[in-house]
Design a protein around this motif. Structure first.
Motif, PDB file in Angstrom:
ATOM      1  N   PHE A 239      15.295  -4.380   4.524  1.00 56.64           N
ATOM      2  CA  PHE A 239      14.734  -4.572   3.186  1.00 56.64           C
ATOM      3  C   PHE A 239      13.221  -4.415   3.177  1.00 56.64           C
ATOM      4  CE2 PHE A 239      18.694  -6.970   3.218  1.00 56.64           C
ATOM      5  CZ  PHE A 239      19.288  -6.575   2.038  1.00 56.64           C
ATOM      6  N   GLY A 240      12.604  -4.445   4.363  1.00 58.67           N
ATOM      7  CA  GLY A 240      11.157  -4.323   4.435  1.00 58.67           C
ATOM      8  C   GLY A 240      10.415  -5.589   4.094  1.00 58.67           C
ATOM      9  N   VAL A 241      11.081  -6.747   4.082  1.00 60.53           N
ATOM     10  CA  VAL A 241      10.428  -8.011   3.759  1.00 60.53           C
ATOM     11  C   VAL A 241      10.437  -8.897   4.996  1.00 60.53           C
ATOM     12  CG1 VAL A 241      11.064  -7.845   1.333  1.00 60.53           C
ATOM     13  CG2 VAL A 241      12.580  -9.032   2.917  1.00 60.53           C
ATOM     14  N   ARG A 242       9.670  -9.967   4.934  1.00 55.03           N
ATOM     15  CA  ARG A 242       9.554 -10.892   6.052  1.00 55.03           C
ATOM     16  C   ARG A 242      10.277 -12.185   5.732  1.00 55.03           C
ATOM     17  NH1 ARG A 242       3.195 -10.832   5.886  1.00 55.03           N
ATOM     18  NH2 ARG A 242       3.814 -10.824   3.684  1.00 55.03           N
ATOM     19  N   PRO A 243      10.651 -12.975   6.759  1.00 56.58           N
ATOM     20  CA  PRO A 243      11.268 -14.277   6.482  1.00 56.58           C
ATOM     21  C   PRO A 243      10.302 -15.187   5.743  1.00 56.58           C
ATOM     22  CG  PRO A 243      11.596 -13.637   8.779  1.00 56.58           C
ATOM     23  CD  PRO A 243      10.611 -12.678   8.192  1.00 56.58           C
ATOM     24  N   PHE A 368      13.836 -12.841  -1.517  1.00 52.98           N
ATOM     25  CA  PHE A 368      14.178 -13.694  -0.386  1.00 52.98           C
ATOM     26  C   PHE A 368      13.145 -14.807  -0.223  1.00 52.98           C
ATOM     27  CE2 PHE A 368      16.146  -9.621   0.643  1.00 52.98           C
ATOM     28  CZ  PHE A 368      17.436 -10.014   0.961  1.00 52.98           C
ATOM     29  N   GLY A 369      12.554 -15.242  -1.322  1.00 51.56           N
ATOM     30  CA  GLY A 369      11.545 -16.283  -1.292  1.00 51.56           C
ATOM     31  C   GLY A 369      10.154 -15.691  -1.317  1.00 51.56           C
ATOM     32  N   VAL A 375       4.766 -12.370  -3.885  1.00 54.61           N
ATOM     33  CA  VAL A 375       6.221 -12.333  -3.830  1.00 54.61           C
ATOM     34  C   VAL A 375       6.631 -10.923  -3.418  1.00 54.61           C
ATOM     35  CG1 VAL A 375       6.396 -11.827  -6.315  1.00 54.61           C
ATOM     36  CG2 VAL A 375       8.371 -12.728  -5.086  1.00 54.61           C
ATOM     37  N   GLU A 376       7.495 -10.854  -2.433  1.00 56.95           N
ATOM     38  CA  GLU A 376       8.022  -9.583  -1.952  1.00 56.95           C
ATOM     39  C   GLU A 376       9.472  -9.473  -2.407  1.00 56.95           C
ATOM     40  OE1 GLU A 376       7.593  -9.610   2.238  1.00 56.95           O
ATOM     41  OE2 GLU A 376       5.442  -9.245   2.229  1.00 56.95           O
ATOM     42  N   PHE A 377       9.799  -8.356  -2.997  1.00 57.45           N
ATOM     43  CA  PHE A 377      11.184  -8.160  -3.451  1.00 57.45           C
ATOM     44  C   PHE A 377      11.583  -6.716  -3.171  1.00 57.45           C
ATOM     45  CE2 PHE A 377       8.324  -7.692  -7.084  1.00 57.45           C
ATOM     46  CZ  PHE A 377       8.638  -6.425  -7.540  1.00 57.45           C
ATOM     47  N   THR A 386       8.669  -3.843  -2.932  1.00 63.42           N
ATOM     48  CA  THR A 386       7.528  -4.032  -3.821  1.00 63.42           C
ATOM     49  C   THR A 386       6.926  -5.403  -3.552  1.00 63.42           C
ATOM     50  OG1 THR A 386       8.562  -2.675  -5.519  1.00 63.42           O
ATOM     51  CG2 THR A 386       6.722  -4.042  -6.201  1.00 63.42           C
ATOM     52  N   SER A 387       5.624  -5.487  -3.639  1.00 66.53           N
ATOM     53  CA  SER A 387       4.913  -6.756  -3.458  1.00 66.53           C
ATOM     54  C   SER A 387       3.919  -6.898  -4.594  1.00 66.53           C
ATOM     55  CB  SER A 387       4.199  -6.780  -2.101  1.00 66.53           C
ATOM     56  OG  SER A 387       3.406  -7.941  -1.982  1.00 66.53           O
TER      57      SER A 387
END
Length: 410
Positions: A239-243, A368-369, A375-377, A386-387
């Motif tokens: 997804f390209g996002v971080r925890p 994912f939070g 916010v990263e989605f 997108t951020s």
């Protein structure tokens, strides 16, 4: 060698474990220290290194010839009830070791030592222990074929179970159910723990276990969440996002415990096989470099690292599969504490800055939070990350991925 009249010459042997290049110096230093502590008028005049010569030997066993199955069963029953009517020639009844050299080929070496062993086995004060070709046979130390097959099958079964667990395939074979998974875990754990104890017994490691295990448990407490974070990070990488920071919950602990169990199980697998082989064939304990600790421990650690990387690979595959579900308009299931939320994102102005694709207006995105003030989605429609800053967007959470954003924004 002569000495003065007031001195007495003594030959002192000092057995010491040290590096070979400095063993002589270490022995002299030890002798000087003992003499000084004991207040003796003693000094070393000559010191030399004496090494123990280990001549290779080949072992031959005198055992009874294998009879029919009914005879072996009757022999086992007599041994169990202690009737004294068992076969006195069953199993290995005598053992000889013949010194040999390594300057000849293996077939020639085996043939020569076998002849020497037969000559030695033909003489014994006990008549029943003399070589009788009609009753006995001479062979090298070996494991019964049945036990060897059983040990090999147990090794393959345990390795397969660890591989399936590391790859995340247990739900595919129904092992996520306690009725199926509990017996598999019990059998694999029995093989690993039993073999490991058999491998380390009567060794210095066995004496060190009472304090090694309590020392290892506190080290695992911070290690488990750290491993779980790596699993979550590998899952979110497609997804390209971080925890999300502060997500160390029960799912994170479960993921880290998953990695730790697979690593320890894979690392103990060669050691456990070594222990079972030593138990089934005690004569092999001091023969062959493949039964030493270094190859088994090195192979085990390598397998543990390989299976740990397999877990991260399976986590990334799960993330890619769930990303495909989101792109198809379906909800994403929870994965070790990582749960997706669906929200409609509306920028507060046309000039609101963002990274990646522009936030969609008519369809929800996957969250994912939040991470700090951003916010990263992931946008299923554009299939891009997108951020955006929280102050530059209005976010409305919706229950499902196919919820209309127009109704949610009202």
């Amino acid at each position: 060698m002569t000495t003065d009249a007031s001195w007495t010459l003594r030959a002192i042997e000092i057995r010491i474990r040290a590096v070979r290049e400095t063993a002589v110096e270490q022995a002299v230093a030890t002798l000087d220290s003992l003499a000084q502590n004991s207040e003796l008028s003693l000094h070393c005049r000559d010191a030399t290194l004496v090494e123990r010569v280990q001549r290779p030997q080949i072992e031959w066993h005198l055992r009874g010839r294998r009879g029919p199955v009914s005879r072996r069963i009757r022999h086992a029953l007599h041994l169990a009830v202690r009737t004294g009517e068992h076969d006195p020639h069953a199993g290995t009844v005598r053992l000889v070791r013949v010194p040999t050299g390594l300057d000849e080929s293996r077939p020639r070496r085996l043939a020569r030592t076998r002849r020497a062993a037969r000559t030695e086995l033909s003489h014994h004060p006990l008549v029943l222990r003399r070589l009788n070709p009609e009753v006995h046979e001479v062979g090298s130390p070996s494991v019964s074929r049945g036990w060897r097959v059983l040990a090999l099958l147990a090794l393959v079964f345990t390795a397969t179970a660890i591989c399936l667990l590391g790859a995340g395939f247990w739900p595919m074979i129904g092992a996520d159910s306690p009725r199926v998974g509990a017996p598999l875990v019990l059998l694999a754990a029995s093989y690993l723990l039993g073999g490991t104890l058999l491998a380390v017994r009567h060794t210095p490691t066995h004496r060190a276990l009472p304090w090694l295990i309590p020392l290892a448990v506190p080290l695992a407490v911070p290690l488990v969440p750290w491993l779980g974070t790596h699993v979550q990070r590998a899952y979110l990488s497609p997804f390209g996002v971080r925890p999300m920071p502060g997500s160390e919950g029960l799912g994170n602990i479960q993921a880290g415990f998953w990695v730790l169990c697979v690593f320890v199980s894979a690392a103990l697998l060669p050691v456990a096989y070594l222990g079972w082989m030593r138990f089934l064939a005690p004569s092999l304990r001091v023969q062959g470099p493949w039964l030493s600790w270094a190859p088994a421990a090195t192979l085990g650690i390598g397998m543990g690292l390989a299976f740990s990387l397999l877990i991260l690979h399976s986590a990334a595959n799960s993330g890619a599969e769930n990303r495909a579900l989101a792109a198809a308009g379906r909800d994403i299931p929870e994965y070790f504490g990582v749960s997706a939320e669906y929200a409609c994102v509306e920028p507060t102005s046309r000039e609101a800055p963002y990274y990646g694709a522009p936030p969609p207006h008519g369809s929800p995105v996957v969250l994912f939070g939040q991470s700090g003030d951003r916010v990263e989605f992931w946008d299923p429609a554009a299939n891009q990350k997108t951020s955006i800053r929280l102050e530059d967007a209005r976010i409305r959470v919706v229950p499902h991925s196919d919820s209309p954003c127009a109704k949610a924004a009202r």
